[in-house]
Write a protein that holds these residues in place. Structure first.
Motif, PDB file in Angstrom:
ATOM      1  N   ASN A 184     -49.330 -14.413  61.080  1.00 53.33           N
ATOM      2  CA  ASN A 184     -47.956 -13.846  59.826  1.00 53.33           C
ATOM      3  C   ASN A 184     -47.799 -13.589  60.662  1.00 53.33           C
ATOM      4  O   ASN A 184     -46.624 -12.598  59.867  1.00 53.33           O
ATOM      5  N   GLU A 185     -47.669 -13.598  61.610  1.00 48.00           N
ATOM      6  CA  GLU A 185     -46.761 -12.478  62.650  1.00 48.00           C
ATOM      7  C   GLU A 185     -46.244 -11.280  62.536  1.00 48.00           C
ATOM      8  O   GLU A 185     -45.336 -10.669  62.162  1.00 48.00           O
ATOM      9  N   LYS A 186     -47.716 -10.835  61.542  1.00 48.19           N
ATOM     10  CA  LYS A 186     -48.367  -9.144  61.723  1.00 48.19           C
ATOM     11  C   LYS A 186     -48.254  -9.212  63.143  1.00 48.19           C
ATOM     12  O   LYS A 186     -48.609  -9.864  64.562  1.00 48.19           O
ATOM     13  N   THR A 187     -48.359  -7.287  63.772  1.00 51.42           N
ATOM     14  CA  THR A 187     -49.099  -7.351  64.964  1.00 51.42           C
ATOM     15  C   THR A 187     -50.329  -7.528  65.054  1.00 51.42           C
ATOM     16  O   THR A 187     -51.290  -7.776  64.203  1.00 51.42           O
ATOM     17  N   TYR A 188     -51.081  -8.233  66.898  1.00 49.73           N
ATOM     18  CA  TYR A 188     -52.772  -8.712  66.705  1.00 49.73           C
ATOM     19  C   TYR A 188     -52.597  -8.457  67.753  1.00 49.73           C
ATOM     20  O   TYR A 188     -52.545  -8.109  69.520  1.00 49.73           O
ATOM     21  N   ASP A 189     -54.014  -8.302  68.689  1.00 53.81           N
ATOM     22  CA  ASP A 189     -55.006  -7.889  70.040  1.00 53.81           C
ATOM     23  C   ASP A 189     -54.230  -9.760  70.344  1.00 53.81           C
ATOM     24  O   ASP A 189     -55.819 -10.449  70.333  1.00 53.81           O
ATOM     25  N   GLU A 190     -53.875  -9.957  71.487  1.00 55.75           N
ATOM     26  CA  GLU A 190     -54.113 -10.734  72.472  1.00 55.75           C
ATOM     27  C   GLU A 190     -55.380 -11.403  72.933  1.00 55.75           C
ATOM     28  O   GLU A 190     -55.279 -12.548  73.258  1.00 55.75           O
ATOM     29  N   ASP A 191     -55.816  -9.909  73.526  1.00 51.41           N
ATOM     30  CA  ASP A 191     -57.448 -10.170  75.059  1.00 51.41           C
ATOM     31  C   ASP A 191     -58.515 -11.002  73.482  1.00 51.41           C
ATOM     32  O   ASP A 191     -58.831 -11.850  73.990  1.00 51.41           O
ATOM     33  N   ILE A 192     -58.895 -10.108  72.380  1.00 51.02           N
ATOM     34  CA  ILE A 192     -59.916 -11.023  71.943  1.00 51.02           C
ATOM     35  C   ILE A 192     -59.432 -12.774  71.020  1.00 51.02           C
ATOM     36  O   ILE A 192     -60.401 -13.152  71.073  1.00 51.02           O
ATOM     37  N   LEU A 193     -57.510 -12.606  70.802  1.00 51.76           N
ATOM     38  CA  LEU A 193     -57.899 -14.432  70.673  1.00 51.76           C
ATOM     39  C   LEU A 193     -58.266 -15.293  71.864  1.00 51.76           C
ATOM     40  O   LEU A 193     -58.473 -16.061  71.257  1.00 51.76           O
ATOM     41  N   GLU A 194     -58.289 -14.709  73.169  1.00 55.62           N
ATOM     42  CA  GLU A 194     -58.289 -15.514  74.045  1.00 55.62           C
ATOM     43  C   GLU A 194     -57.657 -17.409  74.209  1.00 55.62           C
ATOM     44  O   GLU A 194     -56.633 -16.742  73.863  1.00 55.62           O
ATOM     45  N   GLU A 195     -58.445 -18.446  74.002  1.00 55.60           N
ATOM     46  CA  GLU A 195     -57.791 -19.254  74.340  1.00 55.60           C
ATOM     47  C   GLU A 195     -56.884 -19.566  72.892  1.00 55.60           C
ATOM     48  O   GLU A 195     -55.478 -20.620  72.805  1.00 55.60           O
ATOM     49  N   ALA A 196     -56.785 -18.982  71.657  1.00 59.07           N
ATOM     50  CA  ALA A 196     -56.668 -19.238  70.732  1.00 59.07           C
ATOM     51  C   ALA A 196     -54.675 -19.154  70.620  1.00 59.07           C
ATOM     52  O   ALA A 196     -54.290 -19.222  69.603  1.00 59.07           O
ATOM     53  N   ILE A 197     -54.671 -18.036  71.762  1.00 53.68           N
ATOM     54  CA  ILE A 197     -53.277 -17.455  72.091  1.00 53.68           C
ATOM     55  C   ILE A 197     -52.046 -18.601  71.632  1.00 53.68           C
ATOM     56  O   ILE A 197     -51.037 -18.889  71.465  1.00 53.68           O
ATOM     57  N   ALA A 198     -52.901 -19.725  72.500  1.00 57.29           N
ATOM     58  CA  ALA A 198     -52.083 -21.350  72.515  1.00 57.29           C
ATOM     59  C   ALA A 198     -51.406 -21.615  70.531  1.00 57.29           C
ATOM     60  O   ALA A 198     -50.323 -22.986  71.154  1.00 57.29           O
ATOM     61  N   MET A 199     -52.063 -20.628  69.658  1.00 60.55           N
ATOM     62  CA  MET A 199     -51.214 -21.141  68.553  1.00 60.55           C
ATOM     63  C   MET A 199     -50.069 -20.168  68.208  1.00 60.55           C
ATOM     64  O   MET A 199     -49.549 -20.055  67.349  1.00 60.55           O
ATOM     65  N   MET A 200     -49.618 -19.649  69.374  1.00 59.54           N
ATOM     66  CA  MET A 200     -48.611 -18.248  69.171  1.00 59.54           C
ATOM     67  C   MET A 200     -47.559 -18.669  68.243  1.00 59.54           C
ATOM     68  O   MET A 200     -47.240 -17.954  68.044  1.00 59.54           O
ATOM     69  N   ASN A 201     -46.385 -20.014  68.313  1.00 55.28           N
ATOM     70  CA  ASN A 201     -45.716 -19.981  68.148  1.00 55.28           C
ATOM     71  C   ASN A 201     -46.072 -20.830  66.803  1.00 55.28           C
ATOM     72  O   ASN A 201     -44.775 -21.399  66.581  1.00 55.28           O
ATOM     73  N   VAL A 202     -47.055 -20.998  66.274  1.00 52.83           N
ATOM     74  CA  VAL A 202     -47.013 -22.121  65.216  1.00 52.83           C
ATOM     75  C   VAL A 202     -46.501 -21.558  64.290  1.00 52.83           C
ATOM     76  O   VAL A 202     -45.292 -22.232  63.098  1.00 52.83           O
ATOM     77  N   HIS A 203     -46.026 -20.880  63.813  1.00 54.05           N
ATOM     78  CA  HIS A 203     -45.294 -20.003  62.910  1.00 54.05           C
ATOM     79  C   HIS A 203     -43.366 -20.672  62.877  1.00 54.05           C
ATOM     80  O   HIS A 203     -43.082 -20.117  61.919  1.00 54.05           O
ATOM     81  N   ARG A 204     -43.226 -20.602  64.382  1.00 50.47           N
ATOM     82  CA  ARG A 204     -41.603 -21.635  64.814  1.00 50.47           C
ATOM     83  C   ARG A 204     -41.315 -22.858  63.534  1.00 50.47           C
ATOM     84  O   ARG A 204     -40.755 -23.224  63.448  1.00 50.47           O
TER      85      ARG A 204
END
Lengths: 144, 409
Positions: free
Chosen positions: A102-122
């Motif tokens: 939802n493009e809010k602030t989040y903790d990158e570290d605890i998401l680990e590999e799920a960070i791969a989805m960081m641009n889906v909101h585009r």
């Protein structure tokens, strides 16, 4: 987070790998598992997610179904990330994942590999693909 | 032949999105200025209700609303205007037939459908069948979607006079095969059943003559034929339409009623139009029909066939694309890129300003026939060009998993 997870080439490869070789991708016939069938008309992903939650711990998560790259990879990553976590730990990870969507602030570290989805909101029409597996486990945790 | 450049100028959507290659016309179509102006004119200059006899403006709007009914009746060659009911769309129309027949259906009666029907021509029948204890069965299709008339006859023979309804799409929304409705009507009527036709994908694209085809009920939507959303048509042969049980009651549909529950309904078709109708929608639909008539339905059909043949010719040269319906003549192309999930393909094309539909297109049981759970669908209309197809085909050549994932980076 590690520098590797900032490299788009690595993230692309992660999605590809989880799509081609999804983890925990087989359902079990076991009454001790809870189950959610996730399908909707606006999105053609059709998956079932199973979980075994005991003593406040997510002992196992499994999924199967017919789904796109984003749905398959995001759910596969989720099963690896949350398996073995306590419900409290899992809730924090899930909250951060939805914040990322939802493009809010989040903790990158605890998401680990799920960070791969960081641009889906585009591609906003694909947020649903990246979240139905996660919604399934959230529903099952909340019922506990 | 059509002057497509001139036609494109009629559509404000193309002015506002000059880069767009719109190939999702099976879902909905763009609106020409004349339709938008008609709606605007109604709301700006004659925005009163119909059937209020007290003032002149209402009389004028009522006349325009009934004239719109006449425009629709002529467009499909109905015998009279009273065979035309304004609905909210094809889904509404099909539901009105299914529930309207509920008193005429009995336990063990049979309703015949095909595996290629849209959800709107299946789910209402499922519910009615469940309520009345009827059986639903399916007429077999050939792999291209053509109905097998021999199995239609077999089923009708098997169930005897128990078959009450055969409800099928004239052109199916996934494979785009145009059924031989005239022949099917002849067979269905020999067995005393009703033929209900879902015209959502056919009426916008081909000339439809309900008398020549001998259709009992026809459903279609305005928005798929350059008209507004929220307006559609139920056509019925007058006597059959008149016998349908109305689903909805309210103002405009009754003449008189008393506190004891005695109702005198309006005559058909008004008894099916309870509540203030979608006046702007009806006027807009009539404007859309006038626009289509000016271009000519025969010209539209011929041009779409030409476009379809061009698309198949170009697309079939791509080794990464599998086409499911190369031999159907309507402007619908169902395809997949090898090893690419349909939704991934649709999203990739979207990043190139190309609109197609990915999914099971509501025909959720069709995969039994074409052995896939999902397809992409490119659906054409008369405002598409060969340049649109060239751009589409060029991007289809790039459809692979890597490119579909790259859109997220």
């Amino acid at each position: 987070m590690t520098n590797m997870l900032k490299d788009p080439a690595v993230l692309r490869e992660l999605i590809m790998d989880h799509y081609k070789y999804p983890r925990n991708h087989e359902l079990v016939e076991d009454d001790s598992y809870d189950s959610r069938h996730m399908a909707s008309d606006s999105c053609i992903d059709d998956i079932t997610v199973q979980s075994k939650i005991e003593d406040g711990i997510i002992k196992d998560i499994r999924f199967d179904g017919v789904a796109c790259t984003i749905c398959t990879a995001s759910t596969s990553i989720m099963t690896e990330l949350l398996k073995g976590k306590s419900i409290d730990e899992a809730n924090v990870i899930i909250e951060n994942y939805f914040n990322m969507m939802n493009e809010k602030t989040y903790d990158e570290d605890i998401l680990e590999e799920a960070i791969a989805m960081m641009n889906v909101h585009r591609q906003a029409n694909r947020i649903k693909c990246a979240t139905i597996g996660w919604k399934a486990i959230k529903e099952m945790i909340d019922r506990k | 032949m059509l002057d497509v450049d001139k036609i494109k100028n009629d559509f404000p959507m193309f002015k506002n999105h000059p880069e767009l290659v719109y190939l999702d016309n099976g879902a909905t179509t763009f609106k020409p200025s004349c339709v938008i102006e008609m709606i605007k004119k109604y709301y700006e200059s004659s925005s009163v209700n119909v059937e209020r006899g007290d003032y002149l403006l209402s009389h004028e709007v009522s006349s325009a609303y009934e004239k719109a009914r006449n425009t629709v009746a002529k467009f499909i060659n109905a015998r009279k205007d009273e065979e035309i009911v304004f609905t909210s769309g094809a889904t509404d129309s099909l539901n009105m037939v299914a529930y309207g027949l509920i008193d005429k259906l009995n336990k063990d009666d049979v309703i015949l459908l095909t595996y290629a029907e849209h959800a709107s021509n299946i789910l209402c029948w499922f519910d009615v069948a469940k309520r009345k204890g009827c059986k639903i069965d399916y007429i077999d299709l050939e792999p291209n979607g053509r109905m097998r008339l021999d199995t239609l006859i077999d089923k009708l023979n098997f169930y005897g006079n128990k078959t009450k309804v055969v409800s099928i799409a004239h052109i199916s929304n996934v494979l785009g095969y145009k059924q031989d409705i005239k022949e099917i009507a002849k067979i269905v009527h020999q067995y005393g059943a009703l033929l209900v036709v879902d015209g959502a994908q056919s009426v916008p694209h081909i000339k439809t003559d309900v008398q020549m085809l001998d259709i009992d009920f026809l459903a279609f939507s305005g928005h798929k034929m350059c008209g507004p959303t929220g307006i559609g048509i139920l056509y019925g042969k007058y006597d059959l339409l008149d016998q349908l049980h109305p689903m909805r009651y309210g103002g405009g549909a009754n003449s008189r009623f008393d506190i004891n529950g005695n109702i005198i309904l309006q005559i058909t078709p008004h008894k099916f139009e309870a509540g203030t109708p979608n006046i702007a929608g009806a006027l807009g639909l009539a404007a859309a029909i006038d626009y289509l008539n000016d271009i000519g339905m025969d010209n539209i059909e011929a041009y779409e066939q030409e476009l379809k043949a061009y698309m198949i010719e170009k697309l079939s040269k791509l080794e990464n694309i599998h086409i499911y319906n190369a031999d159907t003549t309507s402007g619908i192309v169902a395809f997949n890129a090898i090893d690419v999930f349909a939704q991934d393909a649709g999203s990739y094309l979207s990043t190139k300003n190309i609109c197609v539909r990915s999914g099971n297109h509501c025909a959720k049981i069709l995969h039994n026939l074409i052995k896939t759970d999902q397809t992409c669908r490119a659906s054409l209309y008369f405002y598409n060009t060969k340049a649109d197809i060239d751009k589409f085909v060029a991007e289809c050549a790039n459809l692979n998993i890597e490119n579909c994932i790259n859109i997220f980076f």
